[in-house]
Design a protein around this motif. Sequence first.
Motif, PDB file in Angstrom:
ATOM      1  N   HIS A  24       0.813  -1.222   0.000  1.00 54.77           N
ATOM      2  CA  HIS A  24       0.000   0.000   0.000  1.00 54.77           C
ATOM      3  C   HIS A  24       0.843   1.267   0.000  1.00 54.77           C
ATOM      4  O   HIS A  24       0.456   2.271  -0.592  1.00 54.77           O
ATOM      5  CB  HIS A  24      -0.954   0.000   1.194  1.00 54.77           C
ATOM      6  N   ARG A  25       1.961   1.228   0.676  1.00 56.27           N
ATOM      7  CA  ARG A  25       2.797   2.433   0.756  1.00 56.27           C
ATOM      8  C   ARG A  25       3.581   2.667  -0.530  1.00 56.27           C
ATOM      9  O   ARG A  25       3.732   3.798  -0.967  1.00 56.27           O
ATOM     10  CB  ARG A  25       3.763   2.296   1.934  1.00 56.27           C
ATOM     11  N   TRP A  26       4.106   1.626  -1.129  1.00 57.89           N
ATOM     12  CA  TRP A  26       4.939   1.748  -2.325  1.00 57.89           C
ATOM     13  C   TRP A  26       4.424   0.823  -3.431  1.00 57.89           C
ATOM     14  O   TRP A  26       5.069  -0.181  -3.749  1.00 57.89           O
ATOM     15  CB  TRP A  26       6.391   1.400  -1.997  1.00 57.89           C
ATOM     16  N   PRO A  27       3.299   1.124  -4.049  1.00 59.87           N
ATOM     17  CA  PRO A  27       2.775   0.231  -5.093  1.00 59.87           C
ATOM     18  C   PRO A  27       3.686   0.167  -6.327  1.00 59.87           C
ATOM     19  O   PRO A  27       3.689  -0.829  -7.040  1.00 59.87           O
ATOM     20  CB  PRO A  27       1.420   0.838  -5.445  1.00 59.87           C
ATOM     21  N   ASP A  28       4.480   1.213  -6.580  1.00 58.44           N
ATOM     22  CA  ASP A  28       5.384   1.249  -7.737  1.00 58.44           C
ATOM     23  C   ASP A  28       6.830   1.002  -7.346  1.00 58.44           C
ATOM     24  O   ASP A  28       7.738   1.340  -8.107  1.00 58.44           O
ATOM     25  CB  ASP A  28       5.268   2.605  -8.445  1.00 58.44           C
ATOM     26  N   GLY A  29       7.081   0.453  -6.172  1.00 62.23           N
ATOM     27  CA  GLY A  29       8.439   0.205  -5.695  1.00 62.23           C
ATOM     28  C   GLY A  29       8.823   1.171  -4.589  1.00 62.23           C
ATOM     29  O   GLY A  29       8.255   2.257  -4.464  1.00 62.23           O
ATOM     30  N   CYS A  35      13.842  12.247  -0.160  1.00 66.80           N
ATOM     31  CA  CYS A  35      14.077  12.883  -1.467  1.00 66.80           C
ATOM     32  C   CYS A  35      13.210  12.316  -2.585  1.00 66.80           C
ATOM     33  O   CYS A  35      13.158  12.878  -3.676  1.00 66.80           O
ATOM     34  CB  CYS A  35      15.551  12.791  -1.855  1.00 66.80           C
ATOM     35  N   GLY A  36      12.539  11.195  -2.359  1.00 62.93           N
ATOM     36  CA  GLY A  36      11.674  10.603  -3.368  1.00 62.93           C
ATOM     37  C   GLY A  36      12.400   9.761  -4.415  1.00 62.93           C
ATOM     38  O   GLY A  36      11.789   9.314  -5.386  1.00 62.93           O
ATOM     39  N   ASP A  37      13.693   9.527  -4.241  1.00 65.26           N
ATOM     40  CA  ASP A  37      14.491   8.763  -5.205  1.00 65.26           C
ATOM     41  C   ASP A  37      14.108   7.281  -5.168  1.00 65.26           C
ATOM     42  O   ASP A  37      13.810   6.724  -4.115  1.00 65.26           O
ATOM     43  CB  ASP A  37      15.976   8.925  -4.876  1.00 65.26           C
ATOM     44  N   ALA A  38      14.110   6.645  -6.339  1.00 66.04           N
ATOM     45  CA  ALA A  38      13.774   5.221  -6.429  1.00 66.04           C
ATOM     46  C   ALA A  38      15.006   4.336  -6.285  1.00 66.04           C
ATOM     47  O   ALA A  38      14.872   3.115  -6.202  1.00 66.04           O
ATOM     48  CB  ALA A  38      13.076   4.942  -7.750  1.00 66.04           C
ATOM     49  N   LYS A  39      16.209   4.921  -6.252  1.00 68.22           N
ATOM     50  CA  LYS A  39      17.441   4.136  -6.091  1.00 68.22           C
ATOM     51  C   LYS A  39      17.643   3.847  -4.610  1.00 68.22           C
ATOM     52  O   LYS A  39      18.324   4.570  -3.898  1.00 68.22           O
ATOM     53  CB  LYS A  39      18.636   4.892  -6.660  1.00 68.22           C
ATOM     54  N   VAL A  40      17.026   2.765  -4.185  1.00 67.83           N
ATOM     55  CA  VAL A  40      17.032   2.392  -2.775  1.00 67.83           C
ATOM     56  C   VAL A  40      17.537   0.964  -2.660  1.00 67.83           C
ATOM     57  O   VAL A  40      17.151   0.094  -3.437  1.00 67.83           O
ATOM     58  CB  VAL A  40      15.596   2.507  -2.198  1.00 67.83           C
ATOM     59  N   ALA A  58      20.276   5.700  -2.183  1.00 67.78           N
ATOM     60  CA  ALA A  58      21.539   5.956  -2.888  1.00 67.78           C
ATOM     61  C   ALA A  58      21.688   7.441  -3.211  1.00 67.78           C
ATOM     62  O   ALA A  58      22.803   7.952  -3.307  1.00 67.78           O
ATOM     63  CB  ALA A  58      21.601   5.138  -4.173  1.00 67.78           C
ATOM     64  N   GLY A  59      20.576   8.149  -3.353  1.00 70.91           N
ATOM     65  CA  GLY A  59      20.616   9.558  -3.711  1.00 70.91           C
ATOM     66  C   GLY A  59      21.050  10.470  -2.568  1.00 70.91           C
ATOM     67  O   GLY A  59      21.986  11.256  -2.703  1.00 70.91           O
ATOM     68  N   CYS A  60      20.372  10.359  -1.429  1.00 67.22           N
ATOM     69  CA  CYS A  60      20.664  11.269  -0.308  1.00 67.22           C
ATOM     70  C   CYS A  60      21.321  10.568   0.875  1.00 67.22           C
ATOM     71  O   CYS A  60      21.723  11.223   1.837  1.00 67.22           O
ATOM     72  CB  CYS A  60      19.389  11.976   0.142  1.00 67.22           C
ATOM     73  N   GLY A  61      21.415   9.246   0.859  1.00 65.42           N
ATOM     74  CA  GLY A  61      22.057   8.508   1.941  1.00 65.42           C
ATOM     75  C   GLY A  61      21.186   8.291   3.162  1.00 65.42           C
ATOM     76  O   GLY A  61      21.659   7.802   4.185  1.00 65.42           O
TER      77      GLY A  61
END
Length: 181
Positions: A24-29, A35-40, A58-61
Amino acid sequence: MSSPLVNLSSLIDDAKCYELIRQHRWPDGVRCPRCGDAKVARDGRDDAQRHRQRYRCAGCGARFDDLTGTVLAGHHQPLRVWVLCLYLMGLNLSNRQIARELDLSQPDVQLMTERLRHGLVAKLPAVVLDGEVEVDEVYVVAGHKGRPADVAKGGGSAGVAGWRERRAAARWRRTSRPSSA
């Protein structure tokens, strides 16, 4: 005080609850809440709750987990207890009944239900009026009960000036009547 009929907490699996939260929280990953980055990347599991996944952006640490930034974060109860509390709230049970069913203290249940209600209200979309809006004219007069002369005057500043005195007199009349006993 009676004991619960069924131990509801044992019927729900923590792993399923966390999977439901992720869906429910992350339906698209998974995305970073900062920061909203998808590189997690996954970054281990929580020590106390082994099904609670940790992540690193990976974006903001930033480091975060499944519950970071939600109303469920920062409380000592397991997630299955929160889910059961929400379910019992949906059945319109009182806080006392929920506390009895979940074997919790009433202050804990009070805090949980307040946080859940706050979280549900925060998710409601803002009301936007669109198109024609019709409003009826209404004139409301407050504080002139039984005083038609004040209503006829419009209640102006003279009506407001004596408000404290009228309130004190009314309070004195209510509290100083002789008792019938």
